[in-house]
Design an enzyme around this catalytic site. Structure first.
Site, PDB file in Angstrom:
ATOM      1  N   ASN A 268       5.699  -4.812   3.119  1.00  0.00           N
ATOM      2  CA  ASN A 268       4.445  -4.167   2.709  1.00  0.00           C
ATOM      3  C   ASN A 268       4.863  -2.836   2.076  1.00  0.00           C
ATOM      4  O   ASN A 268       5.342  -1.946   2.774  1.00  0.00           O
ATOM      5  CB  ASN A 268       3.568  -3.972   3.934  1.00  0.00           C
TER       6      ASN A 268
ATOM      7  N   CYS B 272      -3.354   2.737   7.776  1.00  0.00           N
ATOM      8  CA  CYS B 272      -2.334   1.801   7.300  1.00  0.00           C
ATOM      9  C   CYS B 272      -1.154   1.911   8.249  1.00  0.00           C
ATOM     10  O   CYS B 272      -0.428   2.911   8.226  1.00  0.00           O
ATOM     11  CB  CYS B 272      -1.921   2.127   5.863  1.00  0.00           C
ATOM     12  N   GLY B 273      -0.968   0.897   9.075  1.00  0.00           N
ATOM     13  CA  GLY B 273       0.072   0.955  10.089  1.00  0.00           C
ATOM     14  C   GLY B 273       1.474   0.971   9.509  1.00  0.00           C
ATOM     15  O   GLY B 273       2.315   1.792   9.894  1.00  0.00           O
ATOM     16  N   ASN B 274       1.768   0.067   8.576  1.00  0.00           N
ATOM     17  CA  ASN B 274       3.091   0.033   7.971  1.00  0.00           C
ATOM     18  C   ASN B 274       3.358   1.308   7.178  1.00  0.00           C
ATOM     19  O   ASN B 274       4.473   1.849   7.202  1.00  0.00           O
ATOM     20  CB  ASN B 274       3.237  -1.188   7.058  1.00  0.00           C
TER      21      ASN B 274
ATOM     22  N   ASN C 260      -9.730   1.280  10.341  1.00  0.00           N
ATOM     23  CA  ASN C 260     -10.304   0.512   9.244  1.00  0.00           C
ATOM     24  C   ASN C 260     -10.837  -0.806   9.832  1.00  0.00           C
ATOM     25  O   ASN C 260     -10.460  -1.203  10.931  1.00  0.00           O
ATOM     26  CB  ASN C 260      -9.296   0.287   8.107  1.00  0.00           C
TER      27      ASN C 260
ATOM     28  N   HIS D 160     -11.648  -4.709  10.719  1.00  0.00           N
ATOM     29  CA  HIS D 160     -10.923  -5.982  10.782  1.00  0.00           C
ATOM     30  C   HIS D 160     -11.795  -7.050  11.432  1.00  0.00           C
ATOM     31  O   HIS D 160     -12.567  -6.762  12.356  1.00  0.00           O
ATOM     32  CB  HIS D 160      -9.647  -5.844  11.629  1.00  0.00           C
TER      33      HIS D 160
ATOM     34  N   ASN E 252     -10.797  -6.302   6.442  1.00  0.00           N
ATOM     35  CA  ASN E 252      -9.490  -6.960   6.478  1.00  0.00           C
ATOM     36  C   ASN E 252      -9.617  -8.245   7.280  1.00  0.00           C
ATOM     37  O   ASN E 252     -10.250  -8.258   8.349  1.00  0.00           O
ATOM     38  CB  ASN E 252      -8.456  -6.042   7.138  1.00  0.00           C
TER      39      ASN E 252
ATOM     40  N   GLU F 170      -5.580  -8.334   3.095  1.00  0.00           N
ATOM     41  CA  GLU F 170      -5.902  -6.914   3.205  1.00  0.00           C
ATOM     42  C   GLU F 170      -7.003  -6.529   2.230  1.00  0.00           C
ATOM     43  O   GLU F 170      -6.940  -6.871   1.043  1.00  0.00           O
ATOM     44  CB  GLU F 170      -4.669  -6.056   2.929  1.00  0.00           C
TER      45      GLU F 170
ATOM     46  N   CYS G  78       0.927  -6.394   7.630  1.00  0.00           N
ATOM     47  CA  CYS G  78      -0.172  -5.428   7.741  1.00  0.00           C
ATOM     48  C   CYS G  78      -0.123  -4.852   9.148  1.00  0.00           C
ATOM     49  O   CYS G  78      -0.410  -5.549  10.119  1.00  0.00           O
ATOM     50  CB  CYS G  78      -1.515  -6.099   7.474  1.00  0.00           C
TER      51      CYS G  78
ATOM     52  N   GLY H 249      -3.509  -4.641  10.812  1.00  0.00           N
ATOM     53  CA  GLY H 249      -3.929  -6.000  11.146  1.00  0.00           C
ATOM     54  C   GLY H 249      -3.239  -6.515  12.388  1.00  0.00           C
ATOM     55  O   GLY H 249      -3.846  -7.191  13.233  1.00  0.00           O
TER      56      GLY H 249
END
Length: 269
Positions: free
Chosen positions: A13, A74-76, A149, A151, A182, A200, A209, A212
């Site tokens: 990602n 955004c985790g990554n 965000n 999901h 998402n 996404e 993600c 996610g």
């Protein structure tokens, strides 16, 4: 005006990181974010990540999807920022403050507490978010959760068999989700292991993600399908997610720097 950038990724990602903490940049716009993210005419990425000064935290992080829209989390990307920063930090995001801790080859991120109120996700109207009475083709009765965000999470027998490339955009843009959503499709590989594919919001199918993975692990634990910590296997690799009800979400996984360069801002404005 030439602007330095750092190309980074977490499990494939990928991100274009712009560091404006010490040197300000012109205002980021959807047009600039889309142009930078373009894989043929720009640098190419899933998200543009912008670092800025903060009045309340160590610094501020903003995430822009490939379509130019801004995301709250955004985790990554957060793990990439932790690796770049190189020290413990509490950072401001649109989804709330998060804590970064660089590790050898990656990072741990405290993503904060998940939110389960229908209007915090948000949904267009009230419903049971733990078993939503809605469905799209083979994807039925998801759980909704916000991790900064929005999901929705579907548990299926075989996540690899779902045509998420077709169903993902339909669900993302459904009027039920006023800020879009998402879409996570997961299958159980064991009490501590999930297989996951993610569509996404604003980026489409990606190799991984982080938010996610967090949302899906939380949903599995909340439903009693899994126990913390959970290994989440995505096409790009594995993340480890730990969460106990009432607590915050800890995400651990790799991050990498790919290369550095500069670009002329006016070429993308």
């Amino acid at each position: 005006m030439r602007v330095p950038f750092i190309k980074m990724h977490g499990l494939g990602n990928d991100f274009v990181v712009l560091d404006a903490r010490d040197n300000s940049l012109p205002a980021m716009t959807p047009q600039v974010a889309r142009a930078l993210a373009d894989r043929r005419l720009g640098i190419g990425c899933d998200q543009v990540v912008l670092l800025e000064p903060s009045e309340t935290c160590d610094f501020r992080v903003r995430f822009f999807n490939a379509d130019g829209s801004e995301s709250g989390a955004c985790g990554n990307g957060s793990r990439a920022v932790a690796l770049l920063h190189g020290a413990h930090a509490v950072v401001e995001t649109a989804g709330g403050p998060i804590t970064l801790e660089p590790l050898s080859g990656g990072a741990q991120v405290d993503m904060g507490s998940p939110r389960f109120d229908w209007d915090a996700i948000p949904l267009a109207y009230a419903m049971d978010i733990f078993a939503m009475p809605v469905g799209w083709d083979v994807l039925q009765s998801p759980m909704a959760v916000s991790v900064g965000n929005p999901h929705v999470v579907f548990f299926v027998e075989n996540a690899d068999a779902v045509d998420l490339a077709s169903l993902g955009p339909v669900i993302e843009h459904d009027p039920l989700f006023p800020e879009r959503v998402n879409v996570n499709v997961a299958s159980l590989a064991g009490r501590d292991h999930l297989t996951l594919h993610v569509w996404e919001r604003g980026a489409g199918l990606t190799r991984a993600c982080g938010s996610g993975a967090c949302a899906t692990a939380v949903a599995a634990i909340r439903k009693g399908l899994a126990a913390s910590p959970v290994r989440v296997s995505l096409p790009g690799g594995d993340l480890t997610i730990a969460w106990q009800p009432g607590g915050t979400i800890l995400m651990r996984g790799p991050a990498n720097e790919s290369f550095r360069g500069t670009f002329a801002w006016d070429d993308y404005a």
